[in-house]
Scaffold this motif. Structure first.
Motif, mmCIF file in Angstrom:
data_model
loop_
_atom_site.group_PDB
_atom_site.id
_atom_site.type_symbol
_atom_site.label_atom_id
_atom_site.label_comp_id
_atom_site.label_asym_id
_atom_site.label_seq_id
_atom_site.Cartn_x
_atom_site.Cartn_y
_atom_site.Cartn_z
ATOM 1 N N ALA A 158 3.449 14.682 3.199
ATOM 2 C CA ALA A 158 3.946 14.419 4.552
ATOM 3 C C ALA A 158 3.709 12.962 4.939
ATOM 4 O O ALA A 158 4.586 12.309 5.525
ATOM 5 C CB ALA A 158 3.277 15.353 5.551
ATOM 6 N N LEU A 159 2.546 12.428 4.596
ATOM 7 C CA LEU A 159 2.237 11.032 4.911
ATOM 8 C C LEU A 159 3.123 10.078 4.111
ATOM 9 O O LEU A 159 3.601 9.065 4.635
ATOM 10 C CB LEU A 159 0.754 10.743 4.647
ATOM 11 N N ARG A 160 3.378 10.419 2.866
ATOM 12 C CA ARG A 160 4.270 9.606 2.027
ATOM 13 C C ARG A 160 5.687 9.602 2.615
ATOM 14 O O ARG A 160 6.348 8.565 2.698
ATOM 15 C CB ARG A 160 4.282 10.154 0.604
ATOM 16 N N ALA A 161 6.161 10.767 3.051
ATOM 17 C CA ALA A 161 7.504 10.868 3.638
ATOM 18 C C ALA A 161 7.589 10.072 4.938
ATOM 19 O O ALA A 161 8.568 9.352 5.176
ATOM 20 C CB ALA A 161 7.859 12.331 3.889
ATOM 21 N N ALA A 162 6.576 10.178 5.788
ATOM 22 C CA ALA A 162 6.573 9.431 7.046
ATOM 23 C C ALA A 162 6.518 7.929 6.786
ATOM 24 O O ALA A 162 7.188 7.148 7.468
ATOM 25 C CB ALA A 162 5.393 9.867 7.912
ATOM 26 N N ALA B 290 0.844 -1.196 0.000
ATOM 27 C CA ALA B 290 0.000 0.000 0.000
ATOM 28 C C ALA B 290 0.881 1.248 0.000
ATOM 29 O O ALA B 290 1.974 1.257 0.557
ATOM 30 C CB ALA B 290 -0.903 -0.010 1.224
ATOM 31 N N GLU B 291 0.393 2.305 -0.632
ATOM 32 C CA GLU B 291 1.177 3.533 -0.725
ATOM 33 C C GLU B 291 1.471 4.134 0.644
ATOM 34 O O GLU B 291 2.568 4.629 0.889
ATOM 35 C CB GLU B 291 0.449 4.559 -1.596
ATOM 36 N N PHE B 292 0.489 4.092 1.545
ATOM 37 C CA PHE B 292 0.631 4.708 2.859
ATOM 38 C C PHE B 292 0.463 3.670 3.961
ATOM 39 O O PHE B 292 -0.290 2.714 3.823
ATOM 40 C CB PHE B 292 -0.423 5.800 3.065
ATOM 41 N N LEU B 293 1.123 3.898 5.093
ATOM 42 C CA LEU B 293 0.971 3.032 6.256
ATOM 43 C C LEU B 293 -0.085 3.565 7.223
ATOM 44 O O LEU B 293 -0.248 3.028 8.314
ATOM 45 C CB LEU B 293 2.312 2.881 6.981
ATOM 46 N N ALA B 294 -0.777 4.623 6.827
ATOM 47 C CA ALA B 294 -1.850 5.181 7.647
ATOM 48 C C ALA B 294 -2.874 5.819 6.725
ATOM 49 O O ALA B 294 -2.581 6.138 5.573
ATOM 50 C CB ALA B 294 -1.291 6.202 8.629
ATOM 51 N N VAL C 111 3.216 6.629 12.338
ATOM 52 C CA VAL C 111 3.359 7.275 11.031
ATOM 53 C C VAL C 111 2.537 8.561 10.981
ATOM 54 O O VAL C 111 3.007 9.585 10.468
ATOM 55 C CB VAL C 111 2.991 6.294 9.895
ATOM 56 N N ILE C 112 1.339 8.547 11.512
ATOM 57 C CA ILE C 112 0.520 9.769 11.547
ATOM 58 C C ILE C 112 1.199 10.837 12.387
ATOM 59 O O ILE C 112 1.271 12.001 11.995
ATOM 60 C CB ILE C 112 -0.904 9.467 12.069
ATOM 61 N N ASP C 113 1.736 10.447 13.543
ATOM 62 C CA ASP C 113 2.432 11.397 14.404
ATOM 63 C C ASP C 113 3.617 12.030 13.668
ATOM 64 O O ASP C 113 3.830 13.244 13.704
ATOM 65 C CB ASP C 113 2.894 10.671 15.668
ATOM 66 N N GLN C 114 4.379 11.206 12.969
ATOM 67 C CA GLN C 114 5.527 11.696 12.212
ATOM 68 C C GLN C 114 5.073 12.586 11.055
ATOM 69 O O GLN C 114 5.672 13.627 10.787
ATOM 70 C CB GLN C 114 6.342 10.512 11.682
ATOM 71 N N ALA C 115 4.014 12.198 10.366
ATOM 72 C CA ALA C 115 3.490 12.995 9.250
ATOM 73 C C ALA C 115 3.006 14.359 9.733
ATOM 74 O O ALA C 115 3.196 15.372 9.053
ATOM 75 C CB ALA C 115 2.363 12.246 8.541
ATOM 76 N N ARG C 116 2.388 14.405 10.915
ATOM 77 C CA ARG C 116 1.947 15.688 11.485
ATOM 78 C C ARG C 116 3.149 16.596 11.707
ATOM 79 O O ARG C 116 3.113 17.782 11.387
ATOM 80 C CB ARG C 116 1.214 15.463 12.803
ATOM 81 N N PRO D 253 8.420 -3.533 3.758
ATOM 82 C CA PRO D 253 7.243 -2.721 3.425
ATOM 83 C C PRO D 253 6.164 -2.632 4.507
ATOM 84 O O PRO D 253 5.348 -1.721 4.480
ATOM 85 C CB PRO D 253 6.649 -3.405 2.189
ATOM 86 N N VAL D 254 6.100 -3.549 5.442
ATOM 87 C CA VAL D 254 5.126 -3.623 6.531
ATOM 88 C C VAL D 254 3.739 -4.038 6.027
ATOM 89 O O VAL D 254 3.169 -4.995 6.512
ATOM 90 C CB VAL D 254 5.023 -2.322 7.365
ATOM 91 N N SER D 255 3.160 -3.316 5.064
ATOM 92 C CA SER D 255 1.827 -3.648 4.569
ATOM 93 C C SER D 255 1.888 -4.855 3.631
ATOM 94 O O SER D 255 2.952 -5.232 3.138
ATOM 95 C CB SER D 255 1.185 -2.448 3.874
ATOM 96 N N LEU D 256 0.734 -5.457 3.399
ATOM 97 C CA LEU D 256 0.640 -6.696 2.638
ATOM 98 C C LEU D 256 1.157 -6.559 1.203
ATOM 99 O O LEU D 256 0.807 -5.621 0.496
ATOM 100 C CB LEU D 256 -0.811 -7.181 2.602
#
Length: 181
Positions: free
Chosen positions: A30-34, A5-9, A128-133, A45-48
């Motif tokens: 920001a979400l992509r960078a995080a 998946a493109e994003f982890l959140a 990831v959301i915290d980092q993206a913020r 990759p973490v996601s499936l």
């Protein structure tokens, strides 16, 4: 092969925190960078990811460490082109156990498998959301002002730090810790 998946959140969840629509360009950046930072820190990759192919070298040892985890389904394992049956997997750790004892040294091992999480674990998404913020709110800051012959320099905010939440999520999901020496 289905890519990770493109994003982890969820962009919509980040949008709630920032008071922005989920399709805001800066929010998505920001979400992509995080997401990239998290995947880089944990080294997978973490996601499936479905129907992935991993190429490895035999080690002469009983265990073969995959560069991905968790193992969802093992489709096939080939050693120097020959199908190998009876391979067992330590699914959460991403480790394969050779049925006859040891993976032949200097051999080419080809593994076809599905790996990763679906859904992404909550602690990963939250980190990831915290980092993206933090990335979204990062001000590039003025670094230097020059007027005539006078110049003043200021410290620039060049990087986003990490939180204990981020560190705990990375430690819980990071692979191949043996090269941290």
């Amino acid at each position: 092969m289905a890519a990770a998946a493109e994003f982890l959140a969820d962009p919509a969840e980040l949008g709630v925190f920032l008071g922005l629509p989920a399709d805001d360009v800066r929010l998505l950046a920001a979400l992509r960078a995080a997401t990239r930072r998290f995947r880089g820190a944990v080294r997978h990759p973490v996601s499936l990811v479905t129907d992935a192919t991993v190429l490895l070298d035999g080690t002469g040892r009983a265990e073969l460490h995959l560069p991905v985890a968790p193992v969802v389904q093992l489709h096939s394992v080939r050693v120097d082109g020959e199908e190998l049956t009876g391979v067992r997997a330590k699914r959460r750790a991403g480790v394969l156990l050779h049925p006859a004892g040891c993976w032949p040294a200097w051999s080419e091992v080809t593994v076809r498998l599905d790996h990763g999480h679906d859904p992404v674990p909550d602690e990963v998404a939250e980190a990831v959301i915290d980092q993206a913020r933090a990335i979204y709110r990062l001000d590039p800051a003025i670094q230097q002002i020059t007027t005539g012959t006078e110049s003043v320099s200021f410290a620039a905010t060049a990087a986003v730090g990490i939180t204990s939440q981020w560190q705990a999520a990375v430690e819980a999901h990071r692979l191949n810790r043996g090269d941290d020496a």
